[in-house]
Structures are given as structure tokens and as C-alpha cells.
Write an enzyme that holds these catalytic residues in place. Structure first.
Site, PDB file in Angstrom:
ATOM      1  N   GLU A 112      90.182 -99.195  -3.188  1.00 50.58           N
ATOM      2  CA  GLU A 112      91.118 -98.081  -3.096  1.00 50.58           C
ATOM      3  C   GLU A 112      90.963 -97.281  -4.384  1.00 50.58           C
ATOM      4  OE1 GLU A 112      94.027 -95.581  -1.915  1.00 50.58           O
ATOM      5  OE2 GLU A 112      94.325 -96.711  -3.772  1.00 50.58           O
ATOM      6  N   SER A 113      90.519 -96.037  -4.255  1.00 51.70           N
ATOM      7  CA  SER A 113      90.130 -95.288  -5.460  1.00 51.70           C
ATOM      8  C   SER A 113      91.299 -95.080  -6.424  1.00 51.70           C
ATOM      9  CB  SER A 113      89.501 -93.949  -5.070  1.00 51.70           C
ATOM     10  OG  SER A 113      90.341 -93.225  -4.212  1.00 51.70           O
TER      11      SER A 113
ATOM     12  N   ILE B  33      84.277 -97.887   6.125  1.00 49.56           N
ATOM     13  CA  ILE B  33      85.655 -98.389   6.201  1.00 49.56           C
ATOM     14  C   ILE B  33      86.581 -97.378   5.516  1.00 49.56           C
ATOM     15  CG2 ILE B  33      87.243-100.274   5.619  1.00 49.56           C
ATOM     16  CD1 ILE B  33      84.696-102.083   5.339  1.00 49.56           C
ATOM     17  N   ARG B  34      87.403 -96.699   6.296  1.00 48.57           N
ATOM     18  CA  ARG B  34      88.287 -95.646   5.751  1.00 48.57           C
ATOM     19  C   ARG B  34      87.524 -94.810   4.713  1.00 48.57           C
ATOM     20  NH1 ARG B  34      93.420 -95.452   6.370  1.00 48.57           N
ATOM     21  NH2 ARG B  34      93.961 -95.075   4.220  1.00 48.57           N
TER      22      ARG B  34
ATOM     23  N   ARG C 274      88.875 -87.790   0.907  1.00 46.62           N
ATOM     24  CA  ARG C 274      89.204 -89.205   1.151  1.00 46.62           C
ATOM     25  C   ARG C 274      89.590 -89.442   2.607  1.00 46.62           C
ATOM     26  NH1 ARG C 274      93.648 -91.186  -2.844  1.00 46.62           N
ATOM     27  NH2 ARG C 274      93.083 -93.155  -1.860  1.00 46.62           N
TER      28      ARG C 274
ATOM     29  N   HIS D  46      79.572 -98.965   2.835  1.00 45.43           N
ATOM     30  CA  HIS D  46      79.504-100.239   2.100  1.00 45.43           C
ATOM     31  C   HIS D  46      78.129-100.878   2.298  1.00 45.43           C
ATOM     32  CE1 HIS D  46      83.769-100.961   0.916  1.00 45.43           C
ATOM     33  NE2 HIS D  46      83.959-100.028   1.836  1.00 45.43           N
TER      34      HIS D  46
ATOM     35  N   GLU E 293      76.829-103.152   0.679  1.00 40.55           N
ATOM     36  CA  GLU E 293      76.845-104.573   0.281  1.00 40.55           C
ATOM     37  C   GLU E 293      77.325-105.485   1.416  1.00 40.55           C
ATOM     38  OE1 GLU E 293      79.147-102.439  -0.210  1.00 40.55           O
ATOM     39  OE2 GLU E 293      81.121-103.387  -0.365  1.00 40.55           O
TER      40      GLU E 293
ATOM     41  N   CYS F 176      81.589 -95.969  -1.564  1.00 43.89           N
ATOM     42  CA  CYS F 176      82.888 -95.722  -0.923  1.00 43.89           C
ATOM     43  C   CYS F 176      83.927 -95.271  -1.959  1.00 43.89           C
ATOM     44  CB  CYS F 176      83.317 -96.921  -0.091  1.00 43.89           C
ATOM     45  SG  CYS F 176      84.480 -96.439   1.180  1.00 43.89           S
TER      46      CYS F 176
HETATM   47  N1  GLN Z   1      90.021 -95.124   1.570  1.00 47.01           N
HETATM   48  C1  GLN Z   1      89.639 -95.553   0.243  1.00 47.01           C
HETATM   49  C2  GLN Z   1      90.034 -94.498  -0.789  1.00 47.01           C
HETATM   50  O1  GLN Z   1      90.312 -93.377  -0.465  1.00 47.01           O
HETATM   51  C3  GLN Z   1      88.163 -95.861   0.163  1.00 47.01           C
HETATM   52  C4  GLN Z   1      87.812 -96.946   1.177  1.00 47.01           C
HETATM   53  C5  GLN Z   1      86.729 -97.887   0.772  1.00 47.01           C
HETATM   54  O2  GLN Z   1      86.312 -97.981  -0.381  1.00 47.01           O
HETATM   55  N2  GLN Z   1      86.312 -98.648   1.743  1.00 47.01           N
HETATM   56  O3  GLN Z   1      90.066 -94.804  -1.937  1.00 47.01           O
END
Ligand code: GLN
Length: 190
Positions: A47-48, A133-134, A105, A169, A171, A78
Site C-alpha cells: 500500500e503506497s 492486484i489493485r 492508483r 507483481h 515476484e 505496483c
Molecule cells: N493499491 C495499492 C496502492 O495504491 C497498490 C497495490 C499493490 O501494490 N498491489 O498503493
């Protein structure tokens, strides 16, 4: 090639595994002093906002800016891509502000919160397996930034000299070729 993985949040062990499959030696980085011992740095997903807060708390912002100013390669994946960007859409404060790009984002919406796909990548022969992922996407880039891959007309991997960023991702699959690409960037920076 000694490659550190910033270990404040995210899939650190998986990145280290991919680095080692790609021929580098991986380290988990928890303190700024450890930046002196590595040749390249990976900033993982997560989560940034949280990663940014922890980076400020543990004095990583200036230390990583200096690491970058010394020409040492950095790879943001990400949330790590968001952390590298100079601009975040919606007016949120940038974190490291190193790459000349605007990122958005959670850009794929609820329908596509999490998905896998195969991407064509400049500099890599066959398609790369990508787990989103998101995920963020790169809305716009400056002249010094090169696009390495797109997903449905959106930029999802880009490079600016010694800086590399992807929306997904790399990894989380057995496909370590993007890590291999980064290891090669590190090798040519030495
Ligand atoms: N949704 C996250 C963000 O905005 C990033 C998602 C992720 O690193 N998989 O920070």
C-alpha cells in the site's frame, strides 16, 4: 550483483527468490545504512501510502534519493511504482518523486481488482506473465521515460535510465525475466 529489497511492507521473500533465480544475490533492507552495501534496490508492492509513511519514519526518502543520484538502479513494482513517481493523479503528495510520470492508483476498478495476463515486453523475447492486484497505471510520461509494456492501451511498465517501474507483481510467478532485466541494468551500472 547485490540487490536489496526494501522490507517495510510487501512480498520481500518472493522478490529475493526471483532475484536469486535471475542470478543476483538478494538482501532484505530494513535500515538506511544497508543501502551502502547494495548495487540495486527493489521497492515491492503493498500500500503506497503505508510504504511512504514508513519510508519517512525510517529516513528512507533522502537516503534512496541519494542512492538514485549515485546512478544506482531502482525497480518499483505496483505500490513501488507509485512511490517512484513524480506525480500521483488526484493531487496526493508524491513520495520519492524520481520518475517523470503521472500515475493513477487503483486504476483498474472493482471489476478487475485482481487478474493475470501475458504481456509483450520490450527487451524480453516471449510474453511475461503478470499478476495485477489493485494495480496502478501510468497515465503520462516525460520525454526521458521509455514504455516497455502496455496492457489494453495503458502503460504498465516503463524505464527512465536506471529506474524501472511496473504496475504488476513480477515476484508472484515463476517468471523471473523482469528481475533478470533489472539484474542486467544493475550489472551495466557497475
Ligand atoms: N493499491 C495499492 C496502492 O495504491 C497498490 C497495490 C499493490 O501494490 N498491489 O498503493
Amino acid at each position: 550483483m547485490k540487490i536489496g529489497v526494501l522490507a517495510l511492507q510487501g512480498a520481500v521473500a518472493e522478490h529475493i527468490r526471483s532475484v536469486e533465480l535471475a542470478g543476483g544475490v538478494g538482501f532484505s533492507i530494513k535500515k538506511v545504512e544497508q543501502l551502502n552495501d547494495i548495487d540495486g534496490l527493489i521497492i515491492p508492492g503493498g500500500e503506497s501510502t503505508t510504504i511512504g509513511k514508513l519510508m519517512r519514519k525510517y529516513n528512507f526518502i533522502d537516503a534512496i534519493r541519494q542512492f538514485s543520484a549515485a546512478g544506482k538502479p531502482i525497480f518499483g513494482t505496483c505500490a513501488g511504482l507509485i512511490v517512484l513517481a513524480e506525480r500521483i493523479a488526484g493531487g496526493e503528495e508524491p513520495h520519492l518523486g524520481l520518475m517523470n510520470m503521472t500515475v493513477s492508483r487503483n486504476a483498474f476498478g472493482r471489476q478487475r481488482e485482481s487478474f493475470e495476463t501475458d504481456l509483450q515486453m520490450v527487451g524480453i523475447e516471449e510474453t511475461v506473465r503478470a499478476v495485477f492486484i489493485r494495480a496502478p497505471l501510468i497515465q503520462s510520461i516525460g520525454d526521458e521515460v521509455t514504455v516497455l509494456s502496455m496492457y489494453q492501451d495503458e502503460i504498465v511498465t516503463a524505464r527512465q535510465g536506471h529506474l524501472l517501474a511496473c504496475s504488476f507483481h513480477p515476484e508472484l510467478t515463476d517468471d523471473y525475466r523482469l528481475h533478470q532485466y533489472f539484474v542486467q541494468m544493475v550489472e551495466s551500472s557497475l
